[in-house]
Structures are given as structure tokens and as C-alpha cells.
Design a protein around this motif. Structure first.
Motif: not given
Ligand SMILES: [Zn+2]
Ligand SMILES: [Zn+2]
Length: 188
Positions: A180-181, A183-185, A187-188
Motif C-alpha cells: 500500500r505504501a 502504491r501511495r508513493e 500515485a503520489g
């Protein structure tokens, strides 16, 4: 952190021993060391030698030692852990002996000749934990932080960052969090 081979095995054993306790075993009612035959299985799994024939009193003594080890894992600081370990190791009547059996390099056995299985565990696992205290690594003796888990483990990660045990569910939790981390990055 350099951990000698035998210390590492003894740490595996003590973690496994602590995790046989009912409130840590996933099911509140099941004690994985509930009878003498399960003690035989445990002893065999780790090749704990020269313990002779095991009986009910061996089981009770091992469960007593297990409770002491649980306290060590719950110790809030190194001093508390040290006192607990000292008591445990003293009660086992240790006689440190250098040995190079079975192709292993020189290392020290702590259990006394003729030691019962409980004394064997108290002495050698106790000294493995002592080694962690000496190395200033008491905080590596941990409980899994996953809800409903609480299994004991020794965090051997380089930066002492492990929070979950390596059981399938908890280990996965870690991977999911990392995923998840990322992916967040991304998407960031
Ligand atoms: Zn050995
Ligand atoms: Zn866990």
C-alpha cells in the motif's frame, strides 16, 4: 549483531516454547504443550539430547520454565529481564562446558550433565537471552503487534523495526502494508 549458531538455535527454541502457551497459540483453549507426548514432539523437533524418559513432572517443570520465559519477554527493561534470567539460570544449576560436537565449531553448553529437560531449557535458553541483554538488545525480544496475535519473536532485523511475527497472517499484513505504501508513493 553477530549471534553464535547455538545461541540462535536456543533463541528459536525459547520463542517456540513461549508460543506454545494457550493465550498465544491462536486458540484460547489449546495449550500446545498440553501433555507429555506433545513435550516429546517439542524435544524431538529441536534435538534436545540426553533428557531421558519424560513424565508428567517434566511437563509441569517445563510449563513452569515457560511462564518464567514469558515474563522475560514481557519485561519492561533490561534490568528486570536480567533479574528474571539470573533466577532462571541459577535454578537450573549450570556447568558451562566448551564443546565442538557434531561438526559445530566451539561453543558453550550451559546445562549440567544429567539435567532434566526443564533445566536444559532454563540453562541454555536462559543464557541465549542473557547474551541478548549483554549485547544491549533486550528490546529485540518482542511480541507481535498484530491485533489478536501477540506471539513472541526475536527481531533480528538490522534496524530493529519488525513489529509482526512471521506467521502467515501477520507476515502478510507486513507485505500488504508495504504494498500500500508503494502504491501511495506511485500515485503520489
Ligand atoms: Zn551444541
Ligand atoms: Zn503475529
Amino acid at each position: 549483531m553477530l549471534i553464535p549458531h547455538d545461541t540462535r538455535i536456543a533463541l528459536d527454541i525459547v520463542v517456540d516454547l513461549v508460543n506454545t502457551a494457550p493465550e498465544r497459540a491462536g486458540s484460547p483453549e489449546v495449550d500446545e504443550l498440553g501433555d507429555v507426548s506433545s513435550l516429546y514432539t517439542f524435544v524431538k523437533k529441536y534435538n534436545i539430547s540426553d533428557v531421558g524418559e519424560l513424565g508428567e513432572h517434566d511437563l509441569n517443570a517445563v510449563l513452569e520454565v515457560r511462564s518464567r520465559f514469558e515474563e522475560v519477554f514481557a519485561a519492561p527493561d533490561a534490568r528486570t529481564a536480567a533479574e528474571l534470567i539470573n533466577r532462571l539460570v541459577t535454578s537450573a544449576g549450570t556447568t558451562p562446558q566448551l564443546t565442538d560436537h557434531d561438526g559445530y565449531d566451539w561453543h558453550v553448553h550451559y546445562f549440567a550433565p544429567g539435567a532434566s529437560v526443564a533445566e536444559h531449557l532454563a540453562a541454555d535458553c536462559g543464557m541465549a537471552l542473557a547474551f541478548m541483554i549483554v549485547a544491549g538488545e533486550q528490546e529485540r525480544l518482542r511480541r507481535c503487534e498484530a491485533p489478536g496475535c501477540g506471539r513472541a519473536f526475536v527481531d533480528l532485523s538490522r534496524n530493529r523495526s519488525r513489529r509482526y511475527c512471521d506467521s502467515r497472517t501477520c507476515g502478510n499484513r507486513l507485505h500488504v502494508a508495504a504494498y500500500r505504501a508503494r502504491r501511495r508513493e506511485a500515485a503520489g
